[in-house]
Motif scaffolding. Structure first.
Motif, mmCIF file in Angstrom:
data_model
loop_
_atom_site.group_PDB
_atom_site.id
_atom_site.type_symbol
_atom_site.label_atom_id
_atom_site.label_comp_id
_atom_site.label_asym_id
_atom_site.label_seq_id
_atom_site.Cartn_x
_atom_site.Cartn_y
_atom_site.Cartn_z
ATOM 1 N N UNK A 89 12.875 -6.265 -0.821
ATOM 2 C CA UNK A 89 12.234 -5.608 -1.960
ATOM 3 C C UNK A 89 11.459 -4.376 -1.523
ATOM 4 N N UNK A 90 10.812 -4.457 -0.365
ATOM 5 C CA UNK A 90 10.086 -3.295 0.168
ATOM 6 C C UNK A 90 11.062 -2.140 0.403
ATOM 7 N N UNK A 91 12.220 -2.438 0.986
ATOM 8 C CA UNK A 91 13.238 -1.405 1.214
ATOM 9 C C UNK A 91 13.742 -0.827 -0.111
ATOM 10 N N UNK A 92 13.883 -1.675 -1.118
ATOM 11 C CA UNK A 92 14.275 -1.175 -2.444
ATOM 12 C C UNK A 92 13.217 -0.227 -3.003
ATOM 13 N N UNK A 93 11.965 -0.579 -2.834
ATOM 14 C CA UNK A 93 10.891 0.299 -3.306
ATOM 15 C C UNK A 93 10.950 1.640 -2.582
ATOM 16 N N UNK A 99 0.864 -1.176 0.000
ATOM 17 C CA UNK A 99 0.000 0.000 0.000
ATOM 18 C C UNK A 99 0.903 1.228 0.000
ATOM 19 N N UNK A 100 0.603 2.187 -0.868
ATOM 20 C CA UNK A 100 1.408 3.398 -0.929
ATOM 21 C C UNK A 100 0.840 4.456 0.018
ATOM 22 N N UNK A 101 1.620 5.502 0.231
ATOM 23 C CA UNK A 101 1.195 6.567 1.151
ATOM 24 C C UNK A 101 -0.071 7.262 0.676
ATOM 25 N N UNK A 102 -0.325 7.236 -0.634
ATOM 26 C CA UNK A 102 -1.549 7.858 -1.149
ATOM 27 C C UNK A 102 -2.685 6.849 -1.341
ATOM 28 N N UNK A 103 -2.507 5.622 -0.772
ATOM 29 C CA UNK A 103 -3.589 4.642 -0.748
ATOM 30 C C UNK A 103 -3.662 3.705 -1.946
ATOM 31 N N UNK A 104 -2.758 3.847 -2.905
ATOM 32 C CA UNK A 104 -2.771 2.944 -4.052
ATOM 33 C C UNK A 104 -2.147 1.609 -3.679
ATOM 34 N N UNK A 105 -2.409 0.591 -4.490
ATOM 35 C CA UNK A 105 -1.881 -0.748 -4.243
ATOM 36 C C UNK A 105 -0.938 -1.144 -5.369
ATOM 37 N N UNK A 106 0.212 -1.686 -5.005
ATOM 38 C CA UNK A 106 1.210 -2.139 -5.976
ATOM 39 C C UNK A 106 1.451 -3.625 -5.754
ATOM 40 N N UNK A 107 1.425 -4.403 -6.822
ATOM 41 C CA UNK A 107 1.639 -5.846 -6.745
ATOM 42 C C UNK A 107 2.942 -6.203 -7.442
ATOM 43 N N UNK A 108 3.731 -7.086 -6.811
ATOM 44 C CA UNK A 108 4.981 -7.530 -7.420
ATOM 45 C C UNK A 108 5.370 -8.912 -6.923
ATOM 46 N N UNK A 152 6.615 2.940 -10.510
ATOM 47 C CA UNK A 152 5.347 3.231 -9.819
ATOM 48 C C UNK A 152 5.595 3.709 -8.393
ATOM 49 N N UNK A 153 6.513 3.033 -7.673
ATOM 50 C CA UNK A 153 6.725 3.389 -6.268
ATOM 51 C C UNK A 153 7.622 4.609 -6.103
ATOM 52 N N UNK A 154 8.257 5.056 -7.169
ATOM 53 C CA UNK A 154 8.971 6.333 -7.108
ATOM 54 C C UNK A 154 7.959 7.475 -7.060
ATOM 55 N N UNK A 155 6.891 7.344 -7.838
ATOM 56 C CA UNK A 155 5.833 8.360 -7.887
ATOM 57 C C UNK A 155 4.821 8.197 -6.753
ATOM 58 N N UNK A 156 4.735 6.980 -6.197
ATOM 59 C CA UNK A 156 3.769 6.659 -5.137
ATOM 60 C C UNK A 156 4.526 5.967 -4.005
ATOM 61 N N UNK A 157 5.107 6.736 -3.076
ATOM 62 C CA UNK A 157 5.960 6.134 -2.046
ATOM 63 C C UNK A 157 5.254 5.049 -1.222
ATOM 64 N N UNK A 158 5.916 3.913 -1.017
ATOM 65 C CA UNK A 158 5.331 2.800 -0.264
ATOM 66 C C UNK A 158 5.131 3.135 1.215
ATOM 67 N N UNK A 159 4.046 2.608 1.771
ATOM 68 C CA UNK A 159 3.772 2.776 3.196
ATOM 69 C C UNK A 159 3.969 1.467 3.944
#
Length: 86
Positions: free
Chosen positions: A30-34, A13-22, A43-50
């Protein structure tokens, strides 16, 4: 013979509430890499992971990739249901 790695499908889940699947062999790495690494997805550069919301283990990359494709076709509501029941 080399030990086979387990593969994981994950949803972040990103800080803006979007969902990323990988997929990955190491969800925490991988989460730390994102979050911090140029190897993170565009995607996670534009939508920082939460936070990591979902993980599912698979025996090989092929099955993880197939499952990732299935999940990516789901609607947001279906992904949220998947996260809840896991």
């Amino acid at each position: 013979m080399a030990k086979a790695n387990k593969w994981f499908v994950y949803i972040i889940e990103t800080k803006n509430g979007k969902l990323y699947t990988g997929i990955t062999t190491d969800v925490e790495r991988r989460f730390e890499e994102h979050k911090n690494d140029p190897k993170g997805a565009k995607f996670t550069k534009a939508n920082p992971p939460k936070k990591i919301r979902f993980t599912e283990e698979h025996p090989d990359r092929s099955s993880a990739s197939k499952r990732e494709a299935q999940i990516k076709k789901l609607t947001r509501a279906q992904k949220l249901t998947l996260i809840k029941v896991s």
